[in-house]
Design a protein around this motif. Structure first.
Motif, short mmCIF file in Angstrom:
data_model
loop_
_atom_site.label_atom_id
_atom_site.label_comp_id
_atom_site.label_asym_id
_atom_site.label_seq_id
_atom_site.Cartn_x
_atom_site.Cartn_y
_atom_site.Cartn_z
N THR A 169 0.85 -1.18 0.00
CA THR A 169 0.00 0.00 0.00
C THR A 169 0.88 1.23 0.00
OG1 THR A 169 -1.87 1.09 1.09
CG2 THR A 169 -0.17 0.18 2.51
N ALA A 170 0.35 2.33 -0.50
CA ALA A 170 1.06 3.60 -0.53
C ALA A 170 0.46 4.54 0.50
CB ALA A 170 0.98 4.23 -1.93
N VAL B 21 15.43 1.56 0.57
CA VAL B 21 14.76 0.34 1.03
C VAL B 21 15.16 0.12 2.47
CG1 VAL B 21 14.44 -2.12 0.67
CG2 VAL B 21 14.78 -0.63 -1.29
N VAL B 22 14.17 0.08 3.36
CA VAL B 22 14.40 -0.03 4.80
C VAL B 22 13.52 -1.16 5.33
CG1 VAL B 22 14.44 1.19 7.01
CG2 VAL B 22 14.81 2.45 4.88
N THR B 23 14.05 -1.95 6.24
CA THR B 23 13.28 -3.02 6.88
C THR B 23 12.82 -2.57 8.26
OG1 THR B 23 15.30 -4.01 7.80
CG2 THR B 23 14.55 -4.81 5.66
N VAL B 24 11.64 -3.00 8.65
CA VAL B 24 11.04 -2.65 9.93
C VAL B 24 10.75 -3.94 10.69
CG1 VAL B 24 10.03 -0.55 8.98
CG2 VAL B 24 8.70 -2.65 9.00
N PRO B 25 10.56 -3.89 12.01
CA PRO B 25 10.23 -5.10 12.77
C PRO B 25 8.93 -5.73 12.29
CG PRO B 25 10.93 -3.35 14.24
CD PRO B 25 10.78 -2.73 12.89
N ALA B 26 8.93 -7.04 12.20
CA ALA B 26 7.77 -7.76 11.66
C ALA B 26 6.79 -8.20 12.73
CB ALA B 26 8.24 -8.99 10.88
N ARG B 27 7.16 -8.15 13.98
CA ARG B 27 6.31 -8.69 15.04
C ARG B 27 5.08 -7.81 15.24
NH1 ARG B 27 7.08 -12.49 18.82
NH2 ARG B 27 5.87 -12.42 20.74
N GLY B 28 3.89 -8.43 15.18
CA GLY B 28 2.65 -7.73 15.47
C GLY B 28 2.04 -6.97 14.32
N VAL C 155 7.65 3.59 -8.06
CA VAL C 155 7.95 4.67 -9.01
C VAL C 155 6.66 5.32 -9.51
CG1 VAL C 155 8.96 5.18 -11.26
CG2 VAL C 155 10.15 3.66 -9.68
N ALA C 156 5.64 4.51 -9.77
CA ALA C 156 4.38 5.04 -10.29
C ALA C 156 3.68 5.94 -9.27
CB ALA C 156 3.46 3.90 -10.71
N THR C 157 3.75 5.61 -8.00
CA THR C 157 3.10 6.42 -6.97
C THR C 157 3.98 7.57 -6.48
OG1 THR C 157 3.89 4.83 -5.31
CG2 THR C 157 1.66 4.54 -6.16
N GLY C 158 5.22 7.67 -6.98
CA GLY C 158 6.07 8.80 -6.60
C GLY C 158 6.65 8.70 -5.22
N THR C 159 6.77 7.52 -4.65
CA THR C 159 7.32 7.38 -3.31
C THR C 159 8.84 7.41 -3.36
OG1 THR C 159 7.26 4.96 -3.51
CG2 THR C 159 5.35 6.04 -2.53
N THR C 160 9.45 7.73 -2.23
CA THR C 160 10.91 7.82 -2.13
C THR C 160 11.51 6.74 -1.25
OG1 THR C 160 10.69 9.36 -0.27
CG2 THR C 160 10.84 10.31 -2.48
N VAL C 161 10.71 5.87 -0.66
CA VAL C 161 11.24 4.82 0.20
C VAL C 161 10.28 3.64 0.15
CG1 VAL C 161 10.07 5.75 2.24
CG2 VAL C 161 12.08 4.28 2.53
N ILE C 162 10.85 2.44 0.28
CA ILE C 162 10.08 1.20 0.35
C ILE C 162 10.39 0.54 1.69
CG2 ILE C 162 9.77 -1.11 -0.62
CD1 ILE C 162 10.46 0.00 -3.34
N TYR C 163 9.36 0.18 2.42
CA TYR C 163 9.51 -0.47 3.72
C TYR C 163 9.10 -1.94 3.60
CZ TYR C 163 10.08 4.17 5.74
OH TYR C 163 10.54 5.43 6.04
N ARG D 12 0.34 -1.16 8.50
CA ARG D 12 1.11 -1.01 9.74
C ARG D 12 2.61 -0.96 9.44
NH1 ARG D 12 -1.01 -1.59 14.59
NH2 ARG D 12 0.97 -2.40 15.42
N ILE D 13 3.07 -1.65 8.41
CA ILE D 13 4.49 -1.60 8.04
C ILE D 13 4.87 -0.21 7.56
CG2 ILE D 13 6.14 -2.43 6.32
CD1 ILE D 13 4.77 -5.17 6.54
N VAL D 14 4.06 0.38 6.69
CA VAL D 14 4.39 1.72 6.19
C VAL D 14 4.27 2.76 7.29
CG1 VAL D 14 2.08 2.34 5.37
CG2 VAL D 14 4.08 3.23 4.19
N ALA D 15 3.36 2.55 8.25
CA ALA D 15 3.25 3.48 9.37
C ALA D 15 4.47 3.38 10.29
CB ALA D 15 1.97 3.20 10.17
#
Length: 710
Positions: free
Chosen positions: A294-295, A444-451, A393-401, A501-504
């Protein structure tokens, strides 16, 4: 500016001896490179075997040489500073640069084992009471001493290996990796990165060609310097190597009777910052789909999402992989049975030859199936990575989580084929996304997956627990596919809530982003929770609505009343079925005088593609063997994915270039109904639209994307 390093695999078919001008055919070139590779491999294996002990591994792991200085990053220089030399067999001549290549391969193999050594030492130091199921306290103690970036799958595999050693040696745990494993193997290749101009030179002769000069042995056992000669190899560069790329020293190896040239190249790219992002895409490793995203954007401390789910469903490819794995296990069992039978009889027995031949055939078939699995996994990983980056790229975002794979592991008895598939290719997809995103200056950044799938993204903040059910109309049942929040009434796909929740977590916790000094991977270690607000983009008015507003007419006018006045005599209508005396068939005015006959069988249609059987009715194959609606012919090489829709301005149907400033993908009227689809949206091969508006992509198990990074 920074540099993006990738590798392109090329093939050399012929060469020329520089001094004499002699043309070297392909077969002779293969033999000469194989000789040099065998010489280098033998030297590396001897060096690794001689230093495979606890004392030498401790010295190498310390990172300090005999003179007290830190060991350099180049492997051959580190081994020479430690005094670990190697020499060829008596009567064989090899220059110092050839010895460098052997020392470089040995150093890489031994440094790679240091990671496994630290992992094994951490597991042995915190050995659990029950190795099959660690307690939460035991996991906390193990995580405290584990190296960075270790995934749970690695811990599980090493624990199983140590448990087998303990059971075999009467309950004694291994003291070092040298007791647990044999010396690591060395691949039959020539790493020319350790050499200089005295052994190899490389120059570019055009946009699609390069010239490689390398010294190769002329005889089987070169005894002097005259037995080595300069060979000139012409290399055709693939389209992935741009004209601005810088070529580096390659690696030569022989496979299937061909000379392979692994050519590294560096491309200048812009630096992607780790913080300061306002728009982002978050992707979840889903259960129902391989990737769900999601964006969203960050505005005044709030996370606003457009609510449009982005899905990449690889269920068909997963079924194909499941069949191949089952076939691989079946062939392995048959081969093991044949080997047991051969070991139980004498060589003089006439059955020994037949069993040995059958065992060899099974081994070849087993290798072919393994190659198909590797190729299909590789193709699927790059297909999903392309699709994810194109969406960003299509949505114009600068980071992928993304979810951190080090804290993610599938639990429970989930028998879905896609769940088994995702565990095989998640690491490849993450690496491919990092590589492709770097070309577009996307972090490209990874976030905690728990929860991420447990709490509600709208009202949760880590407190409101979601209820998982099979479908939105079966909220009282337990399931996995659908999520429902009793607090706010949110009802949507389970993977979509996890993606929100990941993007948040990424946008709210981007100030805590850490970059690994060695690998360059970016990670957010602490989860920062926040609610996500959905704000859909208003759709642009259609052409009919604009015309009705301009002409001041009703958009949906009521049809004119039917004139029911009688203007003539009523035609004669038969009240009973008439009999056709010619064919002795009863006919009626409501049914045409036609007989339904079976459709002719397709001629020359060939074998039907692998997949589900065609459904009866309009989805049956026609005379050419094709199905009218391709969406219902979901073969094992098909992946259903959300089409990539670009954002346009002022109603233009052409895709706009990405502006230098940060775009706002949520203002109107940017999303139009006839948005164009980006080329290469998500497929290894070509993609097409089906009747339901979804993009259908194909992945071929015989190949796919060039080597990682190309």
């Amino acid at each position: 500016m920074s540099k993006l390093t990738a590798t392109a695999t090329c093939t050399a078919y012929c060469a020329t001896v520089e001094k004499t001008g002699e043309s070297v055919c392909h077969a002779l070139l293969v033999r000469r490179i194989a000789r040099m590779a065998s010489l280098v491999t033998d030297l590396a294996v001897r060096l690794v075997t001689a230093r495979w002990n606890t004392a030498d591994l401790d010295v190498l792991a310390s990172g300090v040489g005999l003179d007290g200085r830190a060991l350099p990053s180049k492997g051959w220089m580190a081994l020479r500073r430690l005094g670990w030399g190697v020499s060829p067999e008596p009567g064989v001549y090899a220059c110092d640069r050839v010895l460098r290549c052997a020392q470089e391969q040995a150093a890489r193999a031994m440094r790679f084992t240091l990671h496994r050594r630290r992992l094994m030492a951490a597991i042995v130091a915190t050995w659990p009471r029950n190795p099959r199921a660690r307690t939460p306290a035991e996991w906390v103690a193990l995580r405290a001493v584990l190296p960075d970036g270790v995934m749970a799958a690695e811990v599980r595999n090493r624990t199983r290996q140590i448990r087998a050693y303990r059971d075999e040696h009467g309950g004694v745990l291994p003291g070092d990796l040298t007791e647990l494993e044999e010396p690591p193997g060395v691949a039959a290749q020539i790493v020319l990165a350790a050499a200089d101009r005295q052994l190899v030179t490389l120059e570019r002769t055009g946009q699609r060609s390069a010239r490689l000069r390398v010294r190769l042995p002329l005889v089987e056992a070169p005894a002097c310097r005259r037995d080595w000669a300069w060979h000139v190899l012409s290399i055709a560069l693939p389209p992935t190597v741009g004209p601005e790329a810088k070529l580096c020293a390659p690696t030569l190896w022989v496979k299937n009777g061909r000379v392979r040239v692994d050519l590294p190249f560096q491309t200048p790219i812009d630096f992607a910052p780790a913080t300061g992002h306002l728009t982002a895409c978050g992707f979840d490793w889903g259960l129902n789909t391989l990737l769900t995203g999601t964006a969203a954007r960050l505005a005044d401390g709030r996370i606003i999402s457009d609510g449009r789910p982005l899905t990449y469903d690889a269920t068909g490819i997963s079924a194909k992989l499941h069949r191949l794995r089952a076939k691989r296990e079946h062939l392995a069992a048959k081969r093991q049975h044949q080997e047991t039978l051969v070991a139980g009889i004498t060589p003089a027995d006439p059955r020994c030859t037949q069993l040995a031949a059958a065992c060899k055939v099974l081994g070849v078939e087993h290798e072919r199936v393994c190659a198909r699995i590797r190729n299909l996994n590789h193709a699927l990983a790059w297909s999903a990575a392309r699709w994810a980056v194109d969406q960003a790229v299509a949505t114009g975002t600068t980071v992928i989580y993304l979810e951190d794979l080090a804290t993610l592991e599938a639990r429970g008895r989930r028998g879905g084929a896609n769940a088994r598939l995702s565990g095989q290719v998640r690491g490849q997809i993450a690496e491919a996304i990092r590589h492709l995103a770097a070309k577009h200056t996307i972090a490209v950044v990874t976030v905690p997956a728990r929860g991420t799938s447990k709490y509600c993204p709208r009202c949760g903040q880590g407190t409101s627990v979601l209820r998982h059910c099979p479908a939105p109309d079966r909220l009282a049942e337990r399931g996995w596919a659908w999520a429902w929040c009793p607090g706010c009434g949110l009802s949507c796909d389970r993977d979509q809530t996890a993606a929100e929740r990941i993007v948040a977590r990424g946008l709210l916790g981007q100030h805590a982003t850490r970059t690994h000094r060695t690998t360059g991977t970016r990670t957010i270690g602490k989860a920062v929770e926040g609610n996500v607000v959905r704000a859909r983009r208003p759709r642009k008015a259609t052409r009919a609505a604009r015309r009705a507003r301009r002409t001041r007419t009703d958009l949906h006018p009521r049809p004119a009343a039917r004139d029911r006045s009688k203007s003539g005599p009523t035609p004669k209508r038969p009240t009973r079925a008439a009999k056709n005396t010619k064919n002795n068939v009863m006919t009626s005015s409501r049914v045409p005088d036609r007989r339904t006959v079976p459709a002719p069988s397709p001629q020359g249609s060939g074998q039907r593609p692998a997949g589900h059987a065609p459904q009866p009715g309009r989805h049956q194959p026609n005379r050419t063997g094709h199905v009218r609606n391709s969406h219902h012919r979901t073969g094992f090489h098909h992946a259903q994915a959300t089409p990539v829709l670009t954002l346009t301005e002022h109603g233009s149907s052409q895709a706009r270039p990405r502006p230098p400033e940060l775009p706002d993908p949520f203002r109107e009227p940017q999303r139009i109904q006839d948005a164009v689809e980006v080329a290469r949206s998500a497929g290894v091969g070509r993609g097409r639209r089906d009747g339901d508006g979804r993009a259908e992509h194909h992945a071929d198990d015989r190949g796919g994307e060039p080597r990682a990074g190309s």
